[in-house]
Motif scaffolding. Structure first.
Motif, short mmCIF file in Angstrom:
data_model
loop_
_atom_site.label_atom_id
_atom_site.label_comp_id
_atom_site.label_asym_id
_atom_site.label_seq_id
_atom_site.Cartn_x
_atom_site.Cartn_y
_atom_site.Cartn_z
N ARG A 72 0.83 -1.11 0.17
CA ARG A 72 0.10 -0.14 -0.13
C ARG A 72 0.91 1.14 -0.03
NH1 ARG A 72 -5.28 -0.94 1.67
NH2 ARG A 72 -6.04 -2.91 1.13
N GLU A 76 0.96 4.19 -3.01
CA GLU A 76 0.92 5.59 -2.64
C GLU A 76 1.93 6.67 -3.47
OE1 GLU A 76 -1.35 7.60 -0.37
OE2 GLU A 76 -2.39 6.01 -1.14
N GLU A 222 -9.42 3.07 3.20
CA GLU A 222 -9.09 4.26 2.16
C GLU A 222 -9.91 5.76 2.68
OE1 GLU A 222 -9.97 1.16 1.78
OE2 GLU A 222 -8.11 0.22 0.50
N LYS A 226 -8.03 9.02 2.93
CA LYS A 226 -8.36 10.14 2.03
C LYS A 226 -9.25 11.25 2.65
CE LYS A 226 -5.87 7.90 -0.85
NZ LYS A 226 -4.22 8.17 -1.21
#
Length: 273
Positions: A72, A76, A222, A226
């Motif tokens: 992950r 990014e 997520e 975000k």
């Protein structure tokens, strides 16, 4: 205080090959020795304290294996212009040292080529983290009925390992957060290391984006990464500007008088996570 922030201890984290992750995201490091640098943040879940002024959500998390989290983090930055060796990897919380899997995860990350690695801890919980990792100890206070009473002093081993100390300050003379404790000033004098001070931000309410996410039950990693992590100093009505002005001016004057490094939460002013 954002979130429920249930107080837990090390027993909450039996796994030594998984981490309970709140969020992960690319940002600017807001405070400490790497302030202003591009950073990849990993926020770990849960804490052993419930500070009334805390401005982060860390009560919800997803269990992730080391390989899953590493993938992950790579994802990014894949589409970004900088390579991995230009980012600081920052592990924060909550209280990241509650999770015993943190040390083996960091040992794995040593070969991944980060510009630097940093942990921020309140200094109460101990763990033998790698020497290559910068340890920022940010002491906090015991609270009773939502009011700060006195600082928790980190143990000798944590103070010896700390690369710097960081304090949040407010102007209220009745609060222990209005001063840096003498043991910390003695530590600075004896070690020659830095103490960073930042003004406490006082909020009128939770950020709108976080409220929307929580009302919609968007609690995936997520969405937490975000949506909830993005807090802007410029959101109308979010902050108590009069209280913040007092805290900012007071902390700056205190830093000048005591030879400390004054810092702001840079990412809030840039409206990034």
């Amino acid at each position: 205080m954002f979130g429920k922030n249930e107080i837990v201890g090390k027993r909450h984290f039996p796994a030594d090959d998984e981490l309970l992750v709140v969020s992960y995201f690319v940002t600017l490091q807001g405070e400490g020795p790497y302030s202003g640098l591009p950073a990849v943040f990993v926020r770990l879940a849960k804490c052993n304290l419930a500070c009334s002024f805390c401005d982060t959500y860390f009560d919800s998390g997803d269990w992730m294996t080391f390989d899953e989290l590493s993938t992950r983090l790579d994802e990014e930055i894949w589409d970004r212009p900088l390579s991995q060796d230009q980012y600081v990897l920052v592990i924060t919380g909550g209280e990241p040292l509650l999770q015993k899997a943190l040390t083996p995860f960091l040992e794995l990350q040593e070969s991944h080529g980060w510009k630097a690695m940093q942990i921020e801890s309140n200094g109460i919980v101990q763990q033998a983290i790698p020497e290559t990792v910068t340890l920022v100890v940010s002491p906090k206070c015991l609270e009773k009925e939502g009011k700060a009473v006195k600082y928790f002093q980190p143990g000798k081993d944590m103070l010896a390992r700390a690369d710097c100390l960081k304090f949040v300050m407010e102007s209220d003379p009745s609060s222990p957060y209005s001063t840096v404790p003498l043991w910390a000033l003695d530590w600075k004098r004896d070690t020659g290391k830095e103490i960073y001070v930042s003004p406490m931000n006082i909020y009128n309410r939770a950020p709108k984006t976080a409220k929307v996410a929580r009302n919609a039950n968007q609690t995936t990693v997520e969405d937490r990464s975000k949506v909830e992590e993005v807090i802007s100093f410029w959101e109308p009505g979010l902050l108590d500007l009069a209280a913040n002005q007092r805290n900012h001016e007071y902390t700056a004057a205190y830093a000048i008088a005591n030879g400390l490094r004054f810092q702001l939460q840079t990412h809030l002013y840039a409206s990034v996570a």
